[in-house]
Design a protein around this motif. Structure first.
Motif, PDB file in Angstrom:
ATOM      1  N   MET A 185      17.032  50.956  53.452  1.00 45.68           N
ATOM      2  CA  MET A 185      18.392  52.121  53.837  1.00 45.68           C
ATOM      3  C   MET A 185      18.437  52.527  54.740  1.00 45.68           C
ATOM      4  SD  MET A 185      18.698  55.299  51.447  1.00 45.68           S
ATOM      5  CE  MET A 185      20.172  54.381  50.651  1.00 45.68           C
ATOM      6  N   LYS A 186      19.076  52.337  55.817  1.00 43.88           N
ATOM      7  CA  LYS A 186      19.650  52.832  57.415  1.00 43.88           C
ATOM      8  C   LYS A 186      19.983  54.601  57.227  1.00 43.88           C
ATOM      9  CE  LYS A 186      20.654  49.236  59.342  1.00 43.88           C
ATOM     10  NZ  LYS A 186      21.923  48.137  60.672  1.00 43.88           N
ATOM     11  N   VAL A 187      19.028  55.762  57.796  1.00 41.33           N
ATOM     12  CA  VAL A 187      19.384  57.084  57.725  1.00 41.33           C
ATOM     13  C   VAL A 187      19.369  57.335  59.258  1.00 41.33           C
ATOM     14  CG1 VAL A 187      18.115  58.965  56.886  1.00 41.33           C
ATOM     15  CG2 VAL A 187      17.634  57.153  55.705  1.00 41.33           C
ATOM     16  N   LEU A 188      20.767  58.214  58.823  1.00 39.38           N
ATOM     17  CA  LEU A 188      20.978  58.858  59.980  1.00 39.38           C
ATOM     18  C   LEU A 188      20.335  59.766  60.818  1.00 39.38           C
ATOM     19  CD1 LEU A 188      25.247  59.053  59.869  1.00 39.38           C
ATOM     20  CD2 LEU A 188      23.454  57.155  61.837  1.00 39.38           C
ATOM     21  N   VAL A 189      19.655  60.251  61.316  1.00 32.91           N
ATOM     22  CA  VAL A 189      19.121  61.783  62.024  1.00 32.91           C
ATOM     23  C   VAL A 189      19.860  62.253  63.429  1.00 32.91           C
ATOM     24  CG1 VAL A 189      16.919  60.867  60.933  1.00 32.91           C
ATOM     25  CG2 VAL A 189      16.735  60.746  63.609  1.00 32.91           C
ATOM     26  N   PHE A 190      19.149  63.603  63.269  1.00 33.65           N
ATOM     27  CA  PHE A 190      19.888  64.876  63.957  1.00 33.65           C
ATOM     28  C   PHE A 190      19.664  65.179  63.962  1.00 33.65           C
ATOM     29  CE2 PHE A 190      23.951  62.637  61.362  1.00 33.65           C
ATOM     30  CZ  PHE A 190      24.961  62.215  62.604  1.00 33.65           C
ATOM     31  N   TYR A 204      16.366  50.772  44.757  1.00 32.20           N
ATOM     32  CA  TYR A 204      17.731  50.997  43.872  1.00 32.20           C
ATOM     33  C   TYR A 204      17.555  50.720  41.913  1.00 32.20           C
ATOM     34  CZ  TYR A 204      19.148  51.770  47.618  1.00 32.20           C
ATOM     35  OH  TYR A 204      19.773  52.023  49.628  1.00 32.20           O
ATOM     36  N   PRO A 205      16.887  51.805  41.000  1.00 27.03           N
ATOM     37  CA  PRO A 205      18.276  52.871  41.708  1.00 27.03           C
ATOM     38  C   PRO A 205      16.932  54.086  42.091  1.00 27.03           C
ATOM     39  CG  PRO A 205      17.810  53.125  39.081  1.00 27.03           C
ATOM     40  CD  PRO A 205      17.236  51.615  39.873  1.00 27.03           C
ATOM     41  N   ALA A 206      17.364  54.973  42.578  1.00 30.37           N
ATOM     42  CA  ALA A 206      17.299  55.774  43.784  1.00 30.37           C
ATOM     43  C   ALA A 206      18.061  57.332  43.463  1.00 30.37           C
ATOM     44  CB  ALA A 206      16.392  55.513  45.298  1.00 30.37           C
ATOM     45  N   LEU A 207      16.563  57.943  43.785  1.00 33.26           N
ATOM     46  CA  LEU A 207      17.800  59.358  43.621  1.00 33.26           C
ATOM     47  C   LEU A 207      17.329  60.437  45.195  1.00 33.26           C
ATOM     48  CD1 LEU A 207      16.854  61.643  40.379  1.00 33.26           C
ATOM     49  CD2 LEU A 207      18.540  60.548  41.150  1.00 33.26           C
ATOM     50  N   VAL A 208      17.870  61.363  45.454  1.00 31.68           N
ATOM     51  CA  VAL A 208      17.944  62.120  47.188  1.00 31.68           C
ATOM     52  C   VAL A 208      16.414  62.737  46.985  1.00 31.68           C
ATOM     53  CG1 VAL A 208      18.596  63.939  48.346  1.00 31.68           C
ATOM     54  CG2 VAL A 208      19.769  62.396  47.716  1.00 31.68           C
ATOM     55  N   SER A 209      15.780  62.702  46.067  1.00 28.48           N
ATOM     56  CA  SER A 209      14.115  62.872  45.919  1.00 28.48           C
ATOM     57  C   SER A 209      13.273  61.880  45.520  1.00 28.48           C
ATOM     58  CB  SER A 209      13.773  63.550  43.969  1.00 28.48           C
ATOM     59  OG  SER A 209      14.061  62.671  43.660  1.00 28.48           O
ATOM     60  N   ASP A 210      13.504  60.951  45.537  1.00 28.50           N
ATOM     61  CA  ASP A 210      12.764  59.783  46.460  1.00 28.50           C
ATOM     62  C   ASP A 210      12.926  59.639  47.704  1.00 28.50           C
ATOM     63  OD1 ASP A 210      12.727  58.940  43.167  1.00 28.50           O
ATOM     64  OD2 ASP A 210      14.617  58.026  42.861  1.00 28.50           O
ATOM     65  N   LEU A 211      14.410  59.550  48.124  1.00 28.90           N
ATOM     66  CA  LEU A 211      14.443  59.637  50.047  1.00 28.90           C
ATOM     67  C   LEU A 211      13.871  60.339  50.720  1.00 28.90           C
ATOM     68  CD1 LEU A 211      16.010  58.456  52.407  1.00 28.90           C
ATOM     69  CD2 LEU A 211      17.604  60.061  51.477  1.00 28.90           C
ATOM     70  N   TYR A 269       9.177  70.411  57.610  1.00 27.14           N
ATOM     71  CA  TYR A 269      10.423  70.640  58.602  1.00 27.14           C
ATOM     72  C   TYR A 269      11.795  70.711  57.711  1.00 27.14           C
ATOM     73  CZ  TYR A 269      13.287  71.780  62.740  1.00 27.14           C
ATOM     74  OH  TYR A 269      14.021  71.923  63.158  1.00 27.14           O
ATOM     75  N   PRO A 270      12.391  71.980  57.564  1.00 22.63           N
ATOM     76  CA  PRO A 270      13.682  71.996  56.474  1.00 22.63           C
ATOM     77  C   PRO A 270      14.538  71.017  56.802  1.00 22.63           C
ATOM     78  CG  PRO A 270      13.652  74.319  57.716  1.00 22.63           C
ATOM     79  CD  PRO A 270      12.115  73.319  58.220  1.00 22.63           C
ATOM     80  N   TYR A 271      15.291  70.432  56.325  1.00 26.26           N
ATOM     81  CA  TYR A 271      16.471  69.493  56.514  1.00 26.26           C
ATOM     82  C   TYR A 271      17.292  69.284  55.430  1.00 26.26           C
ATOM     83  CZ  TYR A 271      13.911  65.777  54.398  1.00 26.26           C
ATOM     84  OH  TYR A 271      13.354  64.736  53.240  1.00 26.26           O
ATOM     85  N   ALA A 272      18.595  69.285  55.275  1.00 29.81           N
ATOM     86  CA  ALA A 272      19.946  68.706  54.152  1.00 29.81           C
ATOM     87  C   ALA A 272      19.820  67.580  54.374  1.00 29.81           C
ATOM     88  CB  ALA A 272      21.054  69.858  54.728  1.00 29.81           C
ATOM     89  N   VAL A 273      20.144  66.789  53.272  1.00 24.00           N
ATOM     90  CA  VAL A 273      20.426  65.421  53.248  1.00 24.00           C
ATOM     91  C   VAL A 273      21.902  65.182  52.597  1.00 24.00           C
ATOM     92  CG1 VAL A 273      19.399  63.266  52.153  1.00 24.00           C
ATOM     93  CG2 VAL A 273      18.191  64.803  52.557  1.00 24.00           C
ATOM     94  N   ALA A 274      22.808  64.455  53.156  1.00 18.73           N
ATOM     95  CA  ALA A 274      24.321  64.472  53.009  1.00 18.73           C
ATOM     96  C   ALA A 274      24.220  62.807  52.632  1.00 18.73           C
ATOM     97  CB  ALA A 274      25.213  65.002  54.510  1.00 18.73           C
ATOM     98  N   VAL A 275      24.974  62.439  51.228  1.00 18.18           N
ATOM     99  CA  VAL A 275      25.731  61.351  50.954  1.00 18.18           C
ATOM    100  C   VAL A 275      26.456  61.757  51.517  1.00 18.18           C
ATOM    101  CG1 VAL A 275      25.722  59.655  49.103  1.00 18.18           C
ATOM    102  CG2 VAL A 275      23.429  61.219  49.600  1.00 18.18           C
ATOM    103  N   ASN A 276      26.852  60.144  52.074  1.00 16.87           N
ATOM    104  CA  ASN A 276      28.837  59.395  52.266  1.00 16.87           C
ATOM    105  C   ASN A 276      29.094  61.352  52.797  1.00 16.87           C
ATOM    106  OD1 ASN A 276      28.142  57.334  51.149  1.00 16.87           O
ATOM    107  ND2 ASN A 276      28.296  57.866  49.553  1.00 16.87           N
ATOM    108  N   ALA A 300      23.885  66.808  50.125  1.00 11.18           N
ATOM    109  CA  ALA A 300      23.478  65.868  48.261  1.00 11.18           C
ATOM    110  C   ALA A 300      22.469  67.228  47.864  1.00 11.18           C
ATOM    111  CB  ALA A 300      23.026  64.697  48.333  1.00 11.18           C
ATOM    112  N   GLU A 301      21.772  67.199  46.428  1.00 10.71           N
ATOM    113  CA  GLU A 301      20.900  67.603  45.530  1.00 10.71           C
ATOM    114  C   GLU A 301      20.575  66.593  46.053  1.00 10.71           C
ATOM    115  OE1 GLU A 301      20.925  70.943  45.213  1.00 10.71           O
ATOM    116  OE2 GLU A 301      22.602  71.324  46.391  1.00 10.71           O
ATOM    117  N   ASP A 302      18.551  67.300  44.947  1.00 12.45           N
ATOM    118  CA  ASP A 302      17.723  66.402  45.098  1.00 12.45           C
ATOM    119  C   ASP A 302      17.476  64.832  43.651  1.00 12.45           C
ATOM    120  OD1 ASP A 302      15.721  66.666  46.783  1.00 12.45           O
ATOM    121  OD2 ASP A 302      14.819  67.807  45.158  1.00 12.45           O
ATOM    122  N   LEU A 303      18.636  65.181  42.823  1.00  9.22           N
ATOM    123  CA  LEU A 303      18.803  64.639  41.606  1.00  9.22           C
ATOM    124  C   LEU A 303      19.976  63.891  41.828  1.00  9.22           C
ATOM    125  CD1 LEU A 303      17.762  66.703  38.920  1.00  9.22           C
ATOM    126  CD2 LEU A 303      16.875  65.116  39.670  1.00  9.22           C
TER     127      LEU A 303
END
Length: 78
Positions: free
Chosen positions: A1-6, A24-31, A46-53, A57-60
């Motif tokens: 999976m490609k993940v953009l980082v900022f 897969y199947p996977a959740l944000v928590s798996d990521l 380090y704290p960070y948020a995850v965005a999906v599309n 997004a939350e961990d579930l």
């Protein structure tokens, strides 16, 4: 999976995109767990948020092949 980082995360990874292996199947928590194994030592904890599309997004939140994933560090301004 490609993940953009900022922000500071991009600086530590040295690239705007990182590859993360997920089954897969996977959740944000798996990521997050997969990233914890891959993160540079300077970013562990380090704290960070995850965005999906383009949505925060939350961990579930489920992930699917082809989703656009972004890691967003805290932002401050003044």
């Amino acid at each position: 999976m490609k993940v953009l980082v900022f922000g500071v995360m991009r600086e530590h990874f040295g690239a705007p995109v990182v590859e993360v292996d997920l089954a897969y199947p996977a959740l944000v928590s798996d990521l997050r767990h997969a990233l914890a194994r891959q993160l540079p030592a300077a970013l562990l904890g380090y704290p960070y948020a995850v965005a999906v599309n383009l949505e925060y997004a939350e961990d579930l939140t489920p992930l699917a092949d082809g989703d656009e994933i972004a890691l967003i560090p805290p932002v401050s301004g003044g």
